[in-house]
Scaffold this motif. Sequence first.
Motif, PDB file in Angstrom:
ATOM      1  N   ARG A 127      57.749 -20.918 -44.264  1.00 51.46           N
ATOM      2  CA  ARG A 127      58.278 -21.247 -42.938  1.00 51.46           C
ATOM      3  C   ARG A 127      57.343 -22.133 -42.069  1.00 51.46           C
ATOM      4  N   TYR A 128      57.701 -23.412 -42.272  1.00 49.16           N
ATOM      5  CA  TYR A 128      56.757 -24.296 -41.580  1.00 49.16           C
ATOM      6  C   TYR A 128      57.132 -24.520 -40.250  1.00 49.16           C
ATOM      7  N   GLY A 129      57.979 -24.236 -39.746  1.00 49.32           N
ATOM      8  CA  GLY A 129      58.421 -24.150 -38.391  1.00 49.32           C
ATOM      9  C   GLY A 129      57.308 -23.404 -37.550  1.00 49.32           C
ATOM     10  N   LEU A 130      57.048 -22.007 -38.098  1.00 48.52           N
ATOM     11  CA  LEU A 130      56.574 -21.170 -37.574  1.00 48.52           C
ATOM     12  C   LEU A 130      54.999 -21.603 -37.658  1.00 48.52           C
ATOM     13  N   ILE A 131      54.571 -21.972 -38.880  1.00 48.91           N
ATOM     14  CA  ILE A 131      53.325 -22.453 -39.301  1.00 48.91           C
ATOM     15  C   ILE A 131      52.637 -23.513 -38.262  1.00 48.91           C
ATOM     16  N   GLY A 132      53.712 -24.571 -38.209  1.00 47.88           N
ATOM     17  CA  GLY A 132      53.316 -25.834 -37.353  1.00 47.88           C
ATOM     18  C   GLY A 132      53.164 -25.504 -35.775  1.00 47.88           C
ATOM     19  N   MET A 133      54.071 -24.383 -35.161  1.00 46.42           N
ATOM     20  CA  MET A 133      53.736 -23.951 -34.029  1.00 46.42           C
ATOM     21  C   MET A 133      52.559 -23.382 -33.700  1.00 46.42           C
ATOM     22  N   ARG A 134      51.930 -22.601 -34.799  1.00 45.86           N
ATOM     23  CA  ARG A 134      50.480 -21.938 -34.782  1.00 45.86           C
ATOM     24  C   ARG A 134      49.638 -22.883 -34.722  1.00 45.86           C
ATOM     25  N   GLU A 135      49.753 -23.607 -35.768  1.00 42.42           N
ATOM     26  CA  GLU A 135      48.821 -24.928 -35.992  1.00 42.42           C
ATOM     27  C   GLU A 135      48.501 -25.754 -34.717  1.00 42.42           C
ATOM     28  N   ARG A 136      49.611 -26.243 -33.896  1.00 37.39           N
ATOM     29  CA  ARG A 136      49.709 -27.141 -32.830  1.00 37.39           C
ATOM     30  C   ARG A 136      48.881 -26.243 -31.667  1.00 37.39           C
ATOM     31  N   ALA A 137      49.274 -24.972 -31.552  1.00 40.80           N
ATOM     32  CA  ALA A 137      48.647 -23.980 -30.446  1.00 40.80           C
ATOM     33  C   ALA A 137      47.049 -24.003 -30.867  1.00 40.80           C
ATOM     34  N   ALA A 138      46.621 -23.800 -32.099  1.00 37.40           N
ATOM     35  CA  ALA A 138      45.257 -23.754 -32.381  1.00 37.40           C
ATOM     36  C   ALA A 138      44.418 -25.246 -32.088  1.00 37.40           C
ATOM     37  N   ILE A 139      45.216 -26.203 -32.352  1.00 33.57           N
ATOM     38  CA  ILE A 139      44.717 -27.599 -32.200  1.00 33.57           C
ATOM     39  C   ILE A 139      44.242 -27.834 -30.823  1.00 33.57           C
ATOM     40  N   ILE A 140      45.031 -27.197 -29.508  1.00 32.54           N
ATOM     41  CA  ILE A 140      44.529 -27.376 -28.291  1.00 32.54           C
ATOM     42  C   ILE A 140      44.006 -26.167 -27.751  1.00 32.54           C
ATOM     43  N   GLY A 141      43.887 -25.108 -28.505  1.00 26.53           N
ATOM     44  CA  GLY A 141      43.044 -23.957 -27.897  1.00 26.53           C
ATOM     45  C   GLY A 141      43.908 -22.852 -27.083  1.00 26.53           C
ATOM     46  N   ALA A 142      45.194 -22.809 -27.810  1.00 29.07           N
ATOM     47  CA  ALA A 142      46.172 -22.080 -27.011  1.00 29.07           C
ATOM     48  C   ALA A 142      46.354 -20.911 -27.894  1.00 29.07           C
ATOM     49  N   ASP A 143      46.723 -19.616 -27.441  1.00 30.45           N
ATOM     50  CA  ASP A 143      47.092 -18.445 -28.083  1.00 30.45           C
ATOM     51  C   ASP A 143      48.641 -18.693 -28.218  1.00 30.45           C
ATOM     52  N   LEU A 144      49.173 -18.441 -29.553  1.00 28.74           N
ATOM     53  CA  LEU A 144      50.675 -18.351 -29.655  1.00 28.74           C
ATOM     54  C   LEU A 144      50.975 -17.045 -30.162  1.00 28.74           C
ATOM     55  N   ASP A 145      51.954 -16.422 -29.286  1.00 31.91           N
ATOM     56  CA  ASP A 145      52.588 -14.959 -29.706  1.00 31.91           C
ATOM     57  C   ASP A 145      53.876 -14.966 -29.928  1.00 31.91           C
ATOM     58  N   ILE A 146      54.299 -14.271 -31.024  1.00 31.25           N
ATOM     59  CA  ILE A 146      55.776 -14.368 -31.288  1.00 31.25           C
ATOM     60  C   ILE A 146      56.321 -12.879 -31.053  1.00 31.25           C
ATOM     61  N   VAL A 147      56.975 -12.624 -30.412  1.00 26.70           N
ATOM     62  CA  VAL A 147      57.425 -11.280 -30.148  1.00 26.70           C
ATOM     63  C   VAL A 147      59.084 -11.074 -30.602  1.00 26.70           C
ATOM     64  N   THR A 148      59.274 -10.451 -31.628  1.00 25.16           N
ATOM     65  CA  THR A 148      60.834 -10.101 -32.207  1.00 25.16           C
ATOM     66  C   THR A 148      60.944  -9.128 -33.035  1.00 25.16           C
ATOM     67  N   ALA A 149      62.075  -8.786 -33.126  1.00 25.28           N
ATOM     68  CA  ALA A 149      62.447  -7.542 -33.993  1.00 25.28           C
ATOM     69  C   ALA A 149      63.800  -7.660 -34.331  1.00 25.28           C
ATOM     70  N   PRO A 150      64.395  -7.427 -35.482  1.00 25.46           N
ATOM     71  CA  PRO A 150      65.809  -7.269 -35.975  1.00 25.46           C
ATOM     72  C   PRO A 150      66.817  -6.630 -34.607  1.00 25.46           C
ATOM     73  N   GLY A 151      67.658  -7.323 -34.228  1.00 30.95           N
ATOM     74  CA  GLY A 151      68.470  -7.088 -33.199  1.00 30.95           C
ATOM     75  C   GLY A 151      67.881  -7.186 -31.651  1.00 30.95           C
ATOM     76  N   GLN A 152      66.791  -7.689 -31.343  1.00 34.13           N
ATOM     77  CA  GLN A 152      66.112  -7.695 -30.304  1.00 34.13           C
ATOM     78  C   GLN A 152      65.782  -9.127 -29.765  1.00 34.13           C
ATOM     79  N   GLY A 153      66.196 -10.338 -30.284  1.00 34.18           N
ATOM     80  CA  GLY A 153      65.965 -11.564 -30.080  1.00 34.18           C
ATOM     81  C   GLY A 153      64.698 -12.009 -30.350  1.00 34.18           C
ATOM     82  N   THR A 154      64.256 -13.110 -29.798  1.00 38.94           N
ATOM     83  CA  THR A 154      62.833 -13.672 -30.187  1.00 38.94           C
ATOM     84  C   THR A 154      62.258 -14.214 -28.826  1.00 38.94           C
ATOM     85  N   ARG A 155      60.841 -14.166 -28.812  1.00 41.99           N
ATOM     86  CA  ARG A 155      60.048 -14.595 -27.626  1.00 41.99           C
ATOM     87  C   ARG A 155      58.940 -15.040 -28.177  1.00 41.99           C
ATOM     88  N   VAL A 156      58.992 -16.796 -27.904  1.00 45.08           N
ATOM     89  CA  VAL A 156      57.746 -17.400 -28.527  1.00 45.08           C
ATOM     90  C   VAL A 156      56.811 -17.742 -27.092  1.00 45.08           C
TER      91      VAL A 156
END
Length: 162
Positions: A127-156
């Motif tokens: 899943r290169y989109g998810l990987i790419g988001m994490r890598e971009r966040a790491a490059i700038i020293g940011a934290d990336l959290d993905i909160v999701t569950a089936p039927g519960q939507g997603t929060r990046v």
Amino acid sequence: QAAEHAVSDMTALARSGLSDVLHAIQELRVDPVQTMGLEGALRDMLSQVEARTGLSTEMTVSGQESDLTLEEAGALYRIAEVALLNAERHAAASRLSLALEQNGPGVRLVVADDGRGFDQERIGPDRYGLIGMRERAAIIGADLDIVTAPGQGTRVQCTLAR
């Protein structure tokens, strides 16, 4: 004479096509963050998603504009872009929201949808989109959290604290 006319028409068509390709390449090179700033670029991107998909969208901005470097602002923009694209492609959502919270030197970007969500444990390593988001966040020293569950939507949520 007919052959010369056909060659002339094909040459004109090829030149026109080349001109269109060069114009498209130039459009790709334009960095929306550089030209509109982070907030403007995010607003524009969200309105394009809404126009393209018909989804209901909302953007909120709070706090004073942070003094981000172009690299930091660009990374946040690209993270939002991938999060919105993932929501558009996979979430079957009806609503998307984007929040830009600027608190002094720090910034928090939140992209959320009311879609089907997913089980993070069942997502493959390709899943290169998810990987790419994490890598971009790491490059700038940011934290990336993905909160999701089936039927519960997603929060990046991407938080850059300086």
